[in-house]
Design a protein around this motif. Structure first.
Motif, PDB file in Angstrom:
ATOM      1  N   THR A  48      54.443  31.030  20.123  1.00 20.83           N
ATOM      2  CA  THR A  48      54.067  30.438  18.836  1.00 20.83           C
ATOM      3  C   THR A  48      53.569  31.458  17.810  1.00 20.83           C
ATOM      4  N   PRO A  49      52.739  32.447  18.168  1.00 21.06           N
ATOM      5  CA  PRO A  49      52.300  33.397  17.131  1.00 21.06           C
ATOM      6  C   PRO A  49      53.445  34.178  16.487  1.00 21.06           C
ATOM      7  N   MET A  52      56.074  30.915  14.512  1.00 19.21           N
ATOM      8  CA  MET A  52      55.611  30.200  13.320  1.00 19.21           C
ATOM      9  C   MET A  52      55.845  30.990  12.026  1.00 19.21           C
ATOM     10  N   GLU A  58      53.670  28.341   8.927  1.00 20.15           N
ATOM     11  CA  GLU A  58      52.273  28.714   9.137  1.00 20.15           C
ATOM     12  C   GLU A  58      51.302  27.575   8.859  1.00 20.15           C
ATOM     13  N   ARG A  59      51.622  26.716   7.923  1.00 19.11           N
ATOM     14  CA  ARG A  59      50.691  25.645   7.579  1.00 19.11           C
ATOM     15  C   ARG A  59      50.600  24.578   8.670  1.00 19.11           C
ATOM     16  N   TRP A  60      51.509  24.586   9.634  1.00 25.34           N
ATOM     17  CA  TRP A  60      51.514  23.606  10.719  1.00 25.34           C
ATOM     18  C   TRP A  60      50.788  24.092  11.974  1.00 25.34           C
ATOM     19  N   TRP A  61      50.210  25.281  11.951  1.00 21.36           N
ATOM     20  CA  TRP A  61      49.547  25.823  13.139  1.00 21.36           C
ATOM     21  C   TRP A  61      48.491  24.897  13.731  1.00 21.36           C
ATOM     22  N   TRP A  64      50.206  22.034  15.392  1.00 21.80           N
ATOM     23  CA  TRP A  64      51.002  22.484  16.528  1.00 21.80           C
ATOM     24  C   TRP A  64      50.120  22.743  17.746  1.00 21.80           C
ATOM     25  N   TYR A  65      49.002  23.414  17.530  1.00 22.21           N
ATOM     26  CA  TYR A  65      48.100  23.667  18.652  1.00 22.21           C
ATOM     27  C   TYR A  65      47.414  22.385  19.112  1.00 22.21           C
TER      28      TYR A  65
END
Length: 170
Positions: A48-49, A52, A58-61, A64-65
């Motif tokens: 994921t890092p 994304m 990036e705004r969905w991190w 997502w987590y």
């Protein structure tokens, strides 16, 4: 009726014991759906890092987590606890001591494992330092761990069959 079995009866008994050991090993195999989902969760957790920013997400991190965290917990509980395995419909964890006879192979195995973990520790630290200079190393690590989770269960079952056939002798 003699007290000692004849050679034919003894051979049939030994093949029956080996057949039952093989059945026990086959019954303990993880379903393919769990191995693939466990590998996918490991891949997504580590990759994921790198994925994304590559996909401009990036705004969905945080979201997502928020999804990936509970999935990881479910897979860990399902993999390593008796309760989790029963809830997910997985067979109970395989107890190797019931299949492979203890003895010289067990002592060799302990030595091999201690050497393996020592070497793996040194390699892990070295690779950890070197990977910080490699772009997309999270993605590579995720691919390696995900693939190892998917393909390990089949090799483990075949190895246990081979060990049980020789009664723990290498």
């Amino acid at each position: 009726m003699p007290l000692e079995p004849d050679a034919e009866h003894a051979a049939r008994a030994l093949t029956d014991v080996q057949r039952r050991r093989d059945q026990a090993i086959d019954a303990q195999r993880q379903p393919l759906w769990f191995s693939v989902s466990w590998g996918a969760v490991l891949f997504l957790t580590f990759a994921t890092p790198d994925l994304m920013p590559l996909l401009h997400l990036e705004r969905w991190w945080p979201w997502w987590y928020g999804v990936l965290g509970p999935l990881l917990v479910v897979c860990l509980v399902g993999q390593y606890t008796r309760w989790g395995r029963s809830v997910l419909g997985l067979p109970p964890a395989l107890q190797v001591r019931g299949i492979v006879q203890p003895g010289l192979a067990e002592q060799r195995s302990r030595r091999r494992m201690s050497v393996f973990f020592g070497v793996a520790g040194v390699v892990f630290l070295t690779v950890g330092v070197l990977l910080t200079y490699l772009p997309y190393w999270h993605l590579l690590l995720g691919l390696a761990l995900g693939a190892s989770a998917v393909f390990t269960s089949e090799r483990q079952a075949e190895r246990l069959k081979r060990l049980s056939q020789y009664s723990g002798r290498p």
